[in-house]
Scaffold this motif. Structure first.
Motif, PDB file in Angstrom:
ATOM      1  N   VAL A  48       0.877  -1.171   0.000  1.00 52.00           N
ATOM      2  CA  VAL A  48       0.000   0.000   0.000  1.00 52.00           C
ATOM      3  C   VAL A  48       0.915   1.221   0.000  1.00 52.00           C
ATOM      4  CG1 VAL A  48      -1.804   1.239   1.253  1.00 52.00           C
ATOM      5  CG2 VAL A  48      -1.714  -1.260   1.348  1.00 52.00           C
ATOM      6  N   LYS A  49       0.710   2.075  -1.000  1.00 50.72           N
ATOM      7  CA  LYS A  49       1.609   3.230  -1.136  1.00 50.72           C
ATOM      8  C   LYS A  49       0.846   4.524  -0.946  1.00 50.72           C
ATOM      9  CE  LYS A  49       4.622   0.789  -4.361  1.00 50.72           C
ATOM     10  NZ  LYS A  49       4.944   0.556  -5.769  1.00 50.72           N
ATOM     11  N   SER A  50       1.552   5.508  -0.410  1.00 51.77           N
ATOM     12  CA  SER A  50       0.975   6.848  -0.287  1.00 51.77           C
ATOM     13  C   SER A  50       0.943   7.484  -1.680  1.00 51.77           C
ATOM     14  CB  SER A  50       1.817   7.696   0.659  1.00 51.77           C
ATOM     15  OG  SER A  50       1.283   9.002   0.717  1.00 51.77           O
ATOM     16  N   GLU A  51      -0.136   8.206  -1.959  1.00 52.29           N
ATOM     17  CA  GLU A  51      -0.204   8.883  -3.257  1.00 52.29           C
ATOM     18  C   GLU A  51       0.275  10.320  -3.163  1.00 52.29           C
ATOM     19  OE1 GLU A  51      -4.167   8.361  -4.764  1.00 52.29           O
ATOM     20  OE2 GLU A  51      -3.783   6.270  -5.293  1.00 52.29           O
ATOM     21  N   GLU A  52       0.544  10.766  -1.913  1.00 55.54           N
ATOM     22  CA  GLU A  52       0.937  12.165  -1.731  1.00 55.54           C
ATOM     23  C   GLU A  52       2.104  12.276  -0.758  1.00 55.54           C
ATOM     24  OE1 GLU A  52      -2.332  14.816  -0.858  1.00 55.54           O
ATOM     25  OE2 GLU A  52      -3.757  13.266  -1.493  1.00 55.54           O
ATOM     26  N   ASP A  53       2.728  13.461  -0.747  1.00 58.36           N
ATOM     27  CA  ASP A  53       3.718  13.782   0.276  1.00 58.36           C
ATOM     28  C   ASP A  53       2.972  14.250   1.523  1.00 58.36           C
ATOM     29  OD1 ASP A  53       5.432  13.428  -1.814  1.00 58.36           O
ATOM     30  OD2 ASP A  53       5.951  15.546  -2.050  1.00 58.36           O
ATOM     31  N   GLY A  54       3.536  14.002   2.695  1.00 58.61           N
ATOM     32  CA  GLY A  54       2.893  14.520   3.903  1.00 58.61           C
ATOM     33  C   GLY A  54       3.507  13.945   5.162  1.00 58.61           C
ATOM     34  N   THR A  55       2.895  14.285   6.280  1.00 57.00           N
ATOM     35  CA  THR A  55       3.323  13.755   7.578  1.00 57.00           C
ATOM     36  C   THR A  55       2.194  12.873   8.109  1.00 57.00           C
ATOM     37  OG1 THR A  55       4.556  15.783   7.996  1.00 57.00           O
ATOM     38  CG2 THR A  55       4.090  14.380   9.898  1.00 57.00           C
ATOM     39  N   VAL A  56       2.551  11.703   8.601  1.00 54.45           N
ATOM     40  CA  VAL A  56       1.531  10.778   9.110  1.00 54.45           C
ATOM     41  C   VAL A  56       0.970  11.353  10.410  1.00 54.45           C
ATOM     42  CG1 VAL A  56       1.073   8.446   9.918  1.00 54.45           C
ATOM     43  CG2 VAL A  56       2.722   8.819   8.072  1.00 54.45           C
ATOM     44  N   SER A  57      -0.286  11.802  10.380  1.00 51.94           N
ATOM     45  CA  SER A  57      -0.866  12.385  11.594  1.00 51.94           C
ATOM     46  C   SER A  57      -1.602  11.340  12.415  1.00 51.94           C
ATOM     47  CB  SER A  57      -1.785  13.553  11.252  1.00 51.94           C
ATOM     48  OG  SER A  57      -2.736  13.160  10.299  1.00 51.94           O
ATOM     49  N   LYS A  58      -2.134  10.323  11.768  1.00 48.89           N
ATOM     50  CA  LYS A  58      -2.851   9.305  12.528  1.00 48.89           C
ATOM     51  C   LYS A  58      -2.881   7.981  11.761  1.00 48.89           C
ATOM     52  CE  LYS A  58      -6.814   8.903  15.514  1.00 48.89           C
ATOM     53  NZ  LYS A  58      -8.172   9.280  15.822  1.00 48.89           N
ATOM     54  N   ILE A  59      -2.613   6.908  12.465  1.00 49.02           N
ATOM     55  CA  ILE A  59      -2.749   5.582  11.855  1.00 49.02           C
ATOM     56  C   ILE A  59      -4.109   5.027  12.269  1.00 49.02           C
ATOM     57  CG2 ILE A  59      -1.818   3.235  11.823  1.00 49.02           C
ATOM     58  CD1 ILE A  59       0.976   4.572  12.017  1.00 49.02           C
ATOM     59  N   LEU A  60      -4.914   4.664  11.278  1.00 53.00           N
ATOM     60  CA  LEU A  60      -6.332   4.373  11.541  1.00 53.00           C
ATOM     61  C   LEU A  60      -6.641   2.887  11.693  1.00 53.00           C
ATOM     62  CD1 LEU A  60      -7.683   6.899   8.879  1.00 53.00           C
ATOM     63  CD2 LEU A  60      -7.583   7.251  11.348  1.00 53.00           C
ATOM     64  N   VAL A  61      -5.685   2.026  11.401  1.00 52.85           N
ATOM     65  CA  VAL A  61      -5.926   0.578  11.552  1.00 52.85           C
ATOM     66  C   VAL A  61      -4.767  -0.048  12.311  1.00 52.85           C
ATOM     67  CG1 VAL A  61      -7.395   0.274   9.513  1.00 52.85           C
ATOM     68  CG2 VAL A  61      -4.925   0.126   9.266  1.00 52.85           C
ATOM     69  N   GLU A  62      -5.081  -1.129  13.005  1.00 55.08           N
ATOM     70  CA  GLU A  62      -4.053  -1.861  13.744  1.00 55.08           C
ATOM     71  C   GLU A  62      -3.407  -2.884  12.818  1.00 55.08           C
ATOM     72  OE1 GLU A  62      -3.265  -1.392  17.007  1.00 55.08           O
ATOM     73  OE2 GLU A  62      -4.746   0.246  17.089  1.00 55.08           O
ATOM     74  N   ASN A  63      -2.219  -3.320  13.233  1.00 54.44           N
ATOM     75  CA  ASN A  63      -1.566  -4.420  12.536  1.00 54.44           C
ATOM     76  C   ASN A  63      -2.486  -5.644  12.529  1.00 54.44           C
ATOM     77  OD1 ASN A  63       0.915  -5.277  11.253  1.00 54.44           O
ATOM     78  ND2 ASN A  63       1.128  -6.699  12.969  1.00 54.44           N
TER      79      ASN A  63
END
Lengths: 77, 324
Positions: A48-63
């Motif tokens: 799963v790849k990011s489509e944009e540049d940015g800073t990860v503010s929140k991870i919404l799913v657990e491992n």
């Protein structure tokens, strides 16, 4: 707010293997194209790849969470 | 005429009505997993029954048409777009040379079907154009489509007259996250304890991420087998019997956990007790469940299964009739 979405339904993993560090943590900066997780489905693993540049503010799913196609997996600030 | 594969999607394969007749030699049928949606697609674009199309799994490809064509998309809710604009499903559509077909994220179901007037024109192998990826034969070079492939399409006479034809709403299946699948109990159901058969038929099972064209594996319960002395020729797992043929749709439970329904690309026989068989009419619904969806198995009689099959054939005939 930009988000990264799962493109496939399956099992979401935050790290490439159980011994490794997560691909990204909250506060990390990512560039477009960076891998932020993998999804397991039909006996294979897909990045799963990011489509944009940015800073990860929140991870919404657990491992190892089950995810649906189109589900938001992290937020970019 | 060809379809150029700009991006292949997760698993996009050429499939038709299946490679029927060589099961006894160990050749599974392959073919479209949801045969109802696949057949309706062919009717929409005016193809002969059995013409090959593309089966698109979980995540759509990006495809370009080299010439004008008439297409239809059926099956899963995988919203299609032509040149970026949403387009209808279960309807014959005109595409122009150079048009690009893409898909949005999967909403419901698991497999969409792309039918093209003229059919996918790859060489037949043992009487079918279906891809059997495990042995690398049939379909497009025996494999799932890859970036850069050019998939040949056959010619079609009167496709222009098909444009705008639609499958009536009452025939369009809806695929929610819960499915009820009818099974005929047997052939080796005597190996399960009575309580376990009751449990099998009452548990809400969850489709595991392993589920694919070979088989669907489920989680949610644990089944026990009747104590027995290991017969000559059978393996030591309580789920083992002396080798026999596996019907397509048959359900086995290796180790008593995680029932597996064998599907279009599965092994044709072996030594696991099959405790039931999903009826042919419901295998399309099964194939439209996706990982983490819920499934209940319901016991029916052979008569009910045959009646369901008769009604399904009548429904398909009615759809074909309505499309002229």
């Amino acid at each position: 707010m930009a988000t990264v979405k799962a493109h496939l339904p399956g099992t979401f993993y935050r790290r490439p293997d159980p011994e490794s560090e997560p691909y990204v943590n909250e506060g990390d900066t990512v560039s477009a194209g960076d891998v932020v997780g993998i999804i397991e489905v039909m006996k294979s693993f897909h990045e799963v790849k990011s489509e944009e540049d940015g800073t990860v503010s929140k991870i919404l799913v657990e491992n190892e969470d089950a995810v649906d196609a189109g589900q938001e997996v992290l937020e970019l600030g | 005429m060809a379809i150029k594969v700009l991006k292949p999607g997760l698993l996009t394969t050429v499939q038709d009505a299946g490679r029927i007749g060589d099961y006894a030699l160990g050749m599974p049928p392959s073919g479209a997993m949801d045969s109802f949606s696949y057949r309706a697609g062919n009717y929409l674009v005016g193809n002969e029954d059995g013409a090959a199309g593309l089966e698109i799994t979980y995540f759509g490809p990006e495809l370009a048409f080299t010439e004008d064509a008439v297409i239809a998309l059926t099956g899963a809710e995988l919203p299609p777009k032509i040149n970026g604009d949403e387009c209808p499903t279960w309807e014959a559509l005109r595409v122009r040379a150079g048009d690009v077909l893409t898909f949005d994220y999967l909403k419901n179901g698991a497999r969409a079907y792309l039918s093209v007037a003229g059919g996918v024109d790859v060489p037949e192998f043992l009487g079918s154009r279906s891809t059997y990826t495990l042995i690398g034969l049939g379909g497009f070079e025996g494999r799932a489509l890859a970036e850069g492939d050019e998939v040949p399409i056959g010619s079609s006479d009167d496709s222009a007259s098909r444009v705008g034809k639609k499958v009536d709403d009452k025939h369009i299946p809806r695929f929610g996250k819960e499915a009820e699948l009818r099974v005929i109990v047997g052939l080796a159901s005597y190996r399960l304890t009575e309580e376990s058969m009751e449990e099998f038929l009452s548990v809400e099972w969850t489709v595991t991420p392993d589920a694919d064209r070979i088989g669907y594996r489920y989680r949610g319960g644990e089944l026990r087998f009747v104590e027995r002395e290991q017969p000559a020729g059978a393996g030591s797992d309580p789920a083992n019997v002396v080798d026999f043929g596996y019907p397509v749709g048959s359900i086995q439970v290796p180790g008593g956990v995680e029932p597996i329904v064998l599907l279009n690309d599965a092994v044709t026989g072996g030594g696991y007790a099959t405790i039931g068989t999903v009826i042919s009419v419901d295998r399309g619904r099964l194939a439209q469940t996706k990982t983490n969806d819920k499934t209940k198995f319901v016991s029916v009689s052979l008569e009910e299964a045959l009646q369901a099959r008769k009604e399904r054939r009548e429904e398909l005939a009615a759809i074909r009739e309505s499309l002229g």
